[in-house]
Motif scaffolding. Sequence first.
Motif, PDB file in Angstrom:
ATOM      1  N   ILE A 233       2.497  12.136  -6.317  1.00  0.00           N
ATOM      2  CA  ILE A 233       2.150  10.882  -6.985  1.00  0.00           C
ATOM      3  C   ILE A 233       3.431  10.093  -7.232  1.00  0.00           C
ATOM      4  O   ILE A 233       4.350  10.561  -7.915  1.00  0.00           O
ATOM      5  N   GLU A 234       3.495   8.911  -6.659  1.00  0.00           N
ATOM      6  CA  GLU A 234       4.709   8.103  -6.751  1.00  0.00           C
ATOM      7  C   GLU A 234       4.854   7.464  -8.129  1.00  0.00           C
ATOM      8  O   GLU A 234       3.876   7.233  -8.832  1.00  0.00           O
ATOM      9  N   SER A 235       6.103   7.207  -8.489  1.00  0.00           N
ATOM     10  CA  SER A 235       6.385   6.546  -9.767  1.00  0.00           C
ATOM     11  C   SER A 235       5.725   5.171  -9.790  1.00  0.00           C
ATOM     12  O   SER A 235       5.766   4.433  -8.803  1.00  0.00           O
ATOM     13  N   GLY A 236       5.088   4.847 -10.923  1.00  0.00           N
ATOM     14  CA  GLY A 236       4.440   3.547 -11.066  1.00  0.00           C
ATOM     15  C   GLY A 236       3.116   3.438 -10.351  1.00  0.00           C
ATOM     16  O   GLY A 236       2.592   2.318 -10.188  1.00  0.00           O
ATOM     17  N   SER A 237       2.557   4.570  -9.915  1.00  0.00           N
ATOM     18  CA  SER A 237       1.262   4.519  -9.215  1.00  0.00           C
ATOM     19  C   SER A 237       0.188   3.961 -10.126  1.00  0.00           C
ATOM     20  O   SER A 237       0.038   4.383 -11.274  1.00  0.00           O
ATOM     21  N   GLY A 238      -0.576   3.026  -9.598  1.00  0.00           N
ATOM     22  CA  GLY A 238      -1.691   2.446 -10.343  1.00  0.00           C
ATOM     23  C   GLY A 238      -2.961   3.233 -10.082  1.00  0.00           C
ATOM     24  O   GLY A 238      -2.981   4.192  -9.298  1.00  0.00           O
ATOM     25  N   LEU A 239      -4.037   2.802 -10.705  1.00  0.00           N
ATOM     26  CA  LEU A 239      -5.310   3.498 -10.582  1.00  0.00           C
ATOM     27  C   LEU A 239      -5.824   3.486  -9.147  1.00  0.00           C
ATOM     28  O   LEU A 239      -6.334   4.497  -8.652  1.00  0.00           O
ATOM     29  N   LYS A 240      -5.680   2.363  -8.469  1.00  0.00           N
ATOM     30  CA  LYS A 240      -6.183   2.252  -7.097  1.00  0.00           C
ATOM     31  C   LYS A 240      -5.471   3.247  -6.172  1.00  0.00           C
ATOM     32  O   LYS A 240      -6.112   3.948  -5.380  1.00  0.00           O
ATOM     33  N   SER A 241      -4.164   3.306  -6.283  1.00  0.00           N
ATOM     34  CA  SER A 241      -3.389   4.234  -5.466  1.00  0.00           C
ATOM     35  C   SER A 241      -3.757   5.677  -5.797  1.00  0.00           C
ATOM     36  O   SER A 241      -3.900   6.518  -4.902  1.00  0.00           O
ATOM     37  N   PHE A 242      -3.931   5.954  -7.090  1.00  0.00           N
ATOM     38  CA  PHE A 242      -4.289   7.304  -7.523  1.00  0.00           C
ATOM     39  C   PHE A 242      -5.660   7.707  -6.978  1.00  0.00           C
ATOM     40  O   PHE A 242      -5.851   8.824  -6.495  1.00  0.00           O
ATOM     41  N   LYS A 243      -6.606   6.771  -7.017  1.00  0.00           N
ATOM     42  CA  LYS A 243      -7.947   7.060  -6.491  1.00  0.00           C
ATOM     43  C   LYS A 243      -7.898   7.343  -4.993  1.00  0.00           C
ATOM     44  O   LYS A 243      -8.606   8.231  -4.495  1.00  0.00           O
ATOM     45  N   ASN A 244      -7.083   6.594  -4.278  1.00  0.00           N
ATOM     46  CA  ASN A 244      -6.968   6.805  -2.828  1.00  0.00           C
ATOM     47  C   ASN A 244      -6.399   8.179  -2.496  1.00  0.00           C
ATOM     48  O   ASN A 244      -6.741   8.765  -1.470  1.00  0.00           O
ATOM     49  N   GLN A 245      -5.533   8.683  -3.367  1.00  0.00           N
ATOM     50  CA  GLN A 245      -4.944   9.993  -3.130  1.00  0.00           C
ATOM     51  C   GLN A 245      -5.887  11.131  -3.497  1.00  0.00           C
ATOM     52  O   GLN A 245      -6.018  12.101  -2.760  1.00  0.00           O
ATOM     53  N   ILE A 246      -6.518  11.023  -4.647  1.00  0.00           N
ATOM     54  CA  ILE A 246      -7.331  12.119  -5.171  1.00  0.00           C
ATOM     55  C   ILE A 246      -8.739  12.135  -4.587  1.00  0.00           C
ATOM     56  O   ILE A 246      -9.321  13.200  -4.351  1.00  0.00           O
TER      57      ILE A 246
END
Length: 350
Positions: free
Chosen positions: A49-62
């Motif tokens: 998880i990259e620094s400053g990850s927003g919700l959208k980026s987090f959802k795409n990863q998980i």
Amino acid sequence: MVNKKLYNIVLSLGILSFLIILSLFVFDYYKTYYLENTNFKEESVFVYIESGSGLKSFKNQIGPLVKDSTTFFNAAYKTKYLLNIKAGKYKIKKGFNNKEIINSLRFNNIPVRVTFNNLERIENLASRVSKFIEADSLSLMNSFFDPYFLTENNLNSESIFSIFLPNTYEFYWNTAANEFRDKMLSQYNSYWTESKKEKARLLNLSPIEVSVLASIVQRETPKVDERPTISGVYYNRLKKNMKLQADPTVVYTIKQKKGFDTKIRRVLYKDLKIKSPYNTYLNRGLPPGPIYMPDFSSIEAVLNLENHNFLFFVADVKRPGYHIFAKTNREHNRNKRQYTNWLRKNNIRR
């Protein structure tokens, strides 16, 4: 009698409704937090998880890693994880439920081991380190060459390479460029104990100059047991204000000119005239910075150099990797013949 019967029916229906609602609530709670919710075949996967990850980026990863993303994000919302998404490297095991996944993402940032050695330039270091941590090579280079940092630590763009001691270190994956640089400076300062600094002072060298000389010594010989002898030769030349005339510095200047991927098997006389502050055939004293990342054995070889009267050395063809030493130029020229004859015999021209 009829009223009592009706009352019992209503009471029974009420209890039944309550139990149904309670069951639904318990099942929903269980499904939200405790039902297995992973969607991959491997025994475990790592999430970065990259620094400053927003919700959208987090959802795409998980999202692709869980069977039911709705229950996962519902659990993440209720536990307030989504308010504080943490950067780092995390391990999710097959069969984890949502609570276990969230706890892993919240508490178990996994350290990574960063190893570097045998590097020729600070650019190589930045490239290598960026393969292990979040900071990319450009941000690392900008951090290394930050003017304020260099001034504060009495460094410059050439000598900065000296502070990176080859070893294996532990960092979190989400380490920023400045954090990496500052930890390396701290490790460097810890290495340079008062006893080591005193040894350097007795040689009239600074710790940076010790590293610069160690880099030449290391490029001169792979034989650790010979490094104190070679260190002694260069130290004798420095004391006499003689040019070091170190072939590895010439090889470095050739690479500066032609590219660091250039393969060089032999230094030619014309190479000795290349203009560069690193060319010790043209300039007296030490180069402005290391020509290689010296390991601990090379630094120790300089600090504990051999006390002798040798001023010259040449490769010993009978003992690959070792050298023949001389006190006078006449003796050195005699020793040099066996090496030049070997070069001709093996047709080594460059």
